[in-house]
Design a protein around this motif. Structure first.
Motif, PDB file in Angstrom:
ATOM      1  N   ASN A 260       0.821  -1.222   0.000  1.00 56.98           N
ATOM      2  CA  ASN A 260       0.000   0.000   0.000  1.00 56.98           C
ATOM      3  C   ASN A 260       0.852   1.269   0.000  1.00 56.98           C
ATOM      4  O   ASN A 260       0.420   2.325  -0.461  1.00 56.98           O
TER       5      ASN A 260
ATOM      6  N   THR B 112      -3.741   6.668  -2.913  1.00 56.47           N
ATOM      7  CA  THR B 112      -4.635   6.505  -1.752  1.00 56.47           C
ATOM      8  C   THR B 112      -5.098   7.862  -1.243  1.00 56.47           C
ATOM      9  O   THR B 112      -6.272   8.047  -0.921  1.00 56.47           O
TER      10      THR B 112
ATOM     11  N   THR C  29      -8.959   6.241   0.014  1.00 56.63           N
ATOM     12  CA  THR C  29      -8.961   4.890   0.602  1.00 56.63           C
ATOM     13  C   THR C  29      -7.967   4.021  -0.169  1.00 56.63           C
ATOM     14  O   THR C  29      -7.795   4.206  -1.379  1.00 56.63           O
ATOM     15  N   PRO C  30      -7.284   3.106   0.508  1.00 52.03           N
ATOM     16  CA  PRO C  30      -6.297   2.289  -0.216  1.00 52.03           C
ATOM     17  C   PRO C  30      -6.974   1.238  -1.098  1.00 52.03           C
ATOM     18  O   PRO C  30      -8.133   0.891  -0.855  1.00 52.03           O
TER      19      PRO C  30
END
Ligand SMILES: C[S@@+](CC[C@H](N)C(=O)[O-])C[C@H]1O[C@@H](n2cnc3c(N)ncnc32)[C@H](O)[C@@H]1O
Length: 363
Positions: free
Chosen positions: A135, A142, A147-148
């Protein structure tokens, strides 16, 4: 590039006439060193060097064979001389081990935190604490999306089982030491509710130090397996009859109202966002008997959001890894705790970096 063309040949000695630009006659202008930027760039290498050292057993090897020169270390780790040289010199350079002349040795830091069997071992934590490593390469995306791509909520058990295994030694120390500040060992027949218990370090600490305490341990079904194993291994007298397991989502699982002496919200709020965190504080209040206490253990940001970089960066980690998580300021969390109706709020820090709020439900 205009900026480069205008820079002085010897910037550290630069004395500029600035009247034309700023109205002041002149100023000594010493540009900042670039070291902080280099530190960040090399921070990437530092992290992966430490990861490699753990994977190759560098600290455990040094513990086993004791202070020694490079050759025995290369042999014991199965590395070429070149690889071993840069592994161990690198660890010296980043301050993880010590070196005197040609002899490498573990210092107090590595002995306490980096060997795998130390009581305060963080060896397993290093790989999991940043959340899913992939991530981080997509952090800009992101931030844009909010949001990832792979939030940990997509596979909570897959993420949390190794995480809670790794955080257990640290959280057990914090929970054990907390007794000095809050005296849970002195409450007869203490009834504990441990929400999102993970490996259940709080339940283990309290049951171990209070022989009449009982606990309800909540988490996802798969994570409860870690709690069961840890509780069984802790040598707690009569643990079978003193522990009840309550699988399920802590936002919705049924909780007996007005019946617990202590509710633990141990590092569970920062993944939940503002509303989710407040909901859990409300649930704790409802589950406590009058006079019962809540423990809100987490990493917080200071109110100005700049004096405690650890709390801010833990917030970045949450943004990188979760759908809505972030760290809360002390002001935010204390306002929520008070607004729920709790009183006698105080902050304790049983071990470094582990702060927790304690508050009571009015009698
Ligand atoms: C960071 S760990 C903290 C573990 C432990 N309380 C401690 O203080 O060390 C967070 C725990 O909350 C659990 N958890 C997260 N969301 C949950 C939910 N909605 N319902 C139940 N458990 C949850 C995770 O499985 C994990 O065990």
């Amino acid at each position: 590039m205009a900026i480069v063309e205008r820079d002085a040949p010897y910037p550290e000695l630069k004395k500029s006439h600035t009247a034309a630009h700023k109205g002041t006659p002149w100023s000594d202008f010493k540009p900042p060193a670039s070291a902080p930027v280099w530190n960040i760039i090399q921070g990437f290498g530092n992290y992966w060097l430490l990861m490699a050292a753990i994977e190759l057993g560098a600290f455990d090897t040094l513990q086993k064979i004791g202070p020694c020169p490079l050759e025995p270390l290369a042999e014991a780790t199965g590395l070429s001389r070149r690889s071993a040289l840069f592994l161990f010199d690198g660890l010296v350079a980043i301050g993880m081990i010590e070196q005197y002349r040609d002899v490498y040795k573990l210092g107090d830091l590595a002995s306490r935190y980096l060997t795998s069997d130390a009581v305060a071992s963080m060896a397993d934590l290093i790989g999991v604490a940043p959340g899913p490593l992939e991530n981080w390469e997509e952090l800009a995306e992101t931030f844009r999306r909010g949001t990832p791509r792979q939030p940990i909520e997509n596979d909570p058990e897959g993420f949390y089982v190794p995480l809670v295994e790794a955080t257990y030694p640290t959280m057990l120390r914090a929970a054990t030491r907390a007794d000095l500040k809050i005296g849970y060992s002195r409450t007869p027949n203490l009834r504990l509710l441990d929400l999102g218990a993970g490996g259940a370090p709080w339940s283990v600490a309290i049951l171990s130090q209070n022989p009449t305490a009982t606990t309800v341990v909540n988490d996802y079904e798969g994570v409860l397996e870690v709690a069961k194993r840890r509780i069984a291994a802790a040598g707690i007298a009569n643990h079978e009859s003193r522990v009840e397991y309550l699988p399920g989502d802590f936002h919705t699982v049924e909780l007996e109202p007005n019946s617990f002496d202590m509710v633990i919200l141990g590092h569970i709020l920062r993944t939940e966002g503002d509303e989710g965190a407040q909901h859990m504080i409300d649930r704790a209040f409802a589950a406590l008997r009058p006079g019962g206490r809540v423990i809100v253990s987490d990493y917080f940001r200071d109110n100005t959001r700049k004096f405690n970089p650890f709390g801010v960066l833990m917030g970045v980690t949450m943004v990188a890894a979760t759908r809505q998580g972030h760290t809360f300021t002390n002001e935010e969390v204390t306002a929520w705790i008070r607004a729920t109706g709790f009183e006698a709020l105080r902050l304790i820090e049983p071990i470094g970096f582990n702060s927790m709020y304690v508050a009571s439900k009015p009698e």
